[in-house]
Design a protein around this motif. Sequence first.
Motif, PDB file in Angstrom:
ATOM      1  N   ILE A   4      -2.716  -6.059   4.673  1.00 41.61           N
ATOM      2  CA  ILE A   4      -1.740  -4.997   4.443  1.00 41.61           C
ATOM      3  C   ILE A   4      -1.311  -4.994   2.985  1.00 41.61           C
ATOM      4  O   ILE A   4      -1.033  -6.048   2.401  1.00 41.61           O
ATOM      5  N   LEU A   5      -1.235  -3.807   2.411  1.00 42.88           N
ATOM      6  CA  LEU A   5      -0.819  -3.617   1.029  1.00 42.88           C
ATOM      7  C   LEU A   5       0.625  -3.117   1.002  1.00 42.88           C
ATOM      8  O   LEU A   5       0.947  -2.100   1.613  1.00 42.88           O
ATOM      9  N   ILE A   6       1.484  -3.860   0.312  1.00 43.78           N
ATOM     10  CA  ILE A   6       2.873  -3.439   0.082  1.00 43.78           C
ATOM     11  C   ILE A   6       2.923  -2.801  -1.296  1.00 43.78           C
ATOM     12  O   ILE A   6       2.500  -3.411  -2.278  1.00 43.78           O
ATOM     13  N   VAL A   7       3.467  -1.580  -1.374  1.00 40.18           N
ATOM     14  CA  VAL A   7       3.568  -0.871  -2.647  1.00 40.18           C
ATOM     15  C   VAL A   7       5.030  -0.531  -2.893  1.00 40.18           C
ATOM     16  O   VAL A   7       5.604   0.324  -2.221  1.00 40.18           O
ATOM     17  N   ASP A   8       5.633  -1.236  -3.855  1.00 33.92           N
ATOM     18  CA  ASP A   8       7.037  -1.012  -4.195  1.00 33.92           C
ATOM     19  C   ASP A   8       7.265  -1.548  -5.603  1.00 33.92           C
ATOM     20  O   ASP A   8       6.735  -2.604  -5.947  1.00 33.92           O
ATOM     21  N   ASP A   9       8.045  -0.836  -6.399  1.00 29.50           N
ATOM     22  CA  ASP A   9       8.310  -1.283  -7.767  1.00 29.50           C
ATOM     23  C   ASP A   9       9.366  -2.377  -7.838  1.00 29.50           C
ATOM     24  O   ASP A   9       9.539  -3.004  -8.878  1.00 29.50           O
TER      25      ASP A   9
END
Length: 131
Positions: A4-9
Amino acid sequence: MLRILIVDDDPAMRRLVRRLLEYYRAGEVVEAGDGAEAVAVLREEPVDGMVVDLEMPNLGGLELVRALRASGAWQALPVLVLTARTDREEILTLRDLGVHDYLLKPLNPARDGARLQGFLAALRQPRARPA
């Protein structure tokens, strides 16, 4: 095993989501700081699903989901959205784009656990993979 890829700045938010995914034994977790970095990760490493924040620099979450849906390779990739917004139109747009579900920020494990588990259960179901 899921990937799973988490994308958050926000690194703190990525850590929190990572901990929740680890708690639910989601599998391997990879991270990206914005949508542009996520696309680079996707080109290098296949993933089974993504958890994406809407508010990010460079390439925001909504733009990222639109780009995924327009692509051949990632158009069916399951996405769970993180957002602080509750705008009905935006939620409907996300549904129209085929987003699995969304979690409201600030995250609350007691409130959001069932939604996260539902997302993981959907990822674990056999499905056709893009060629």
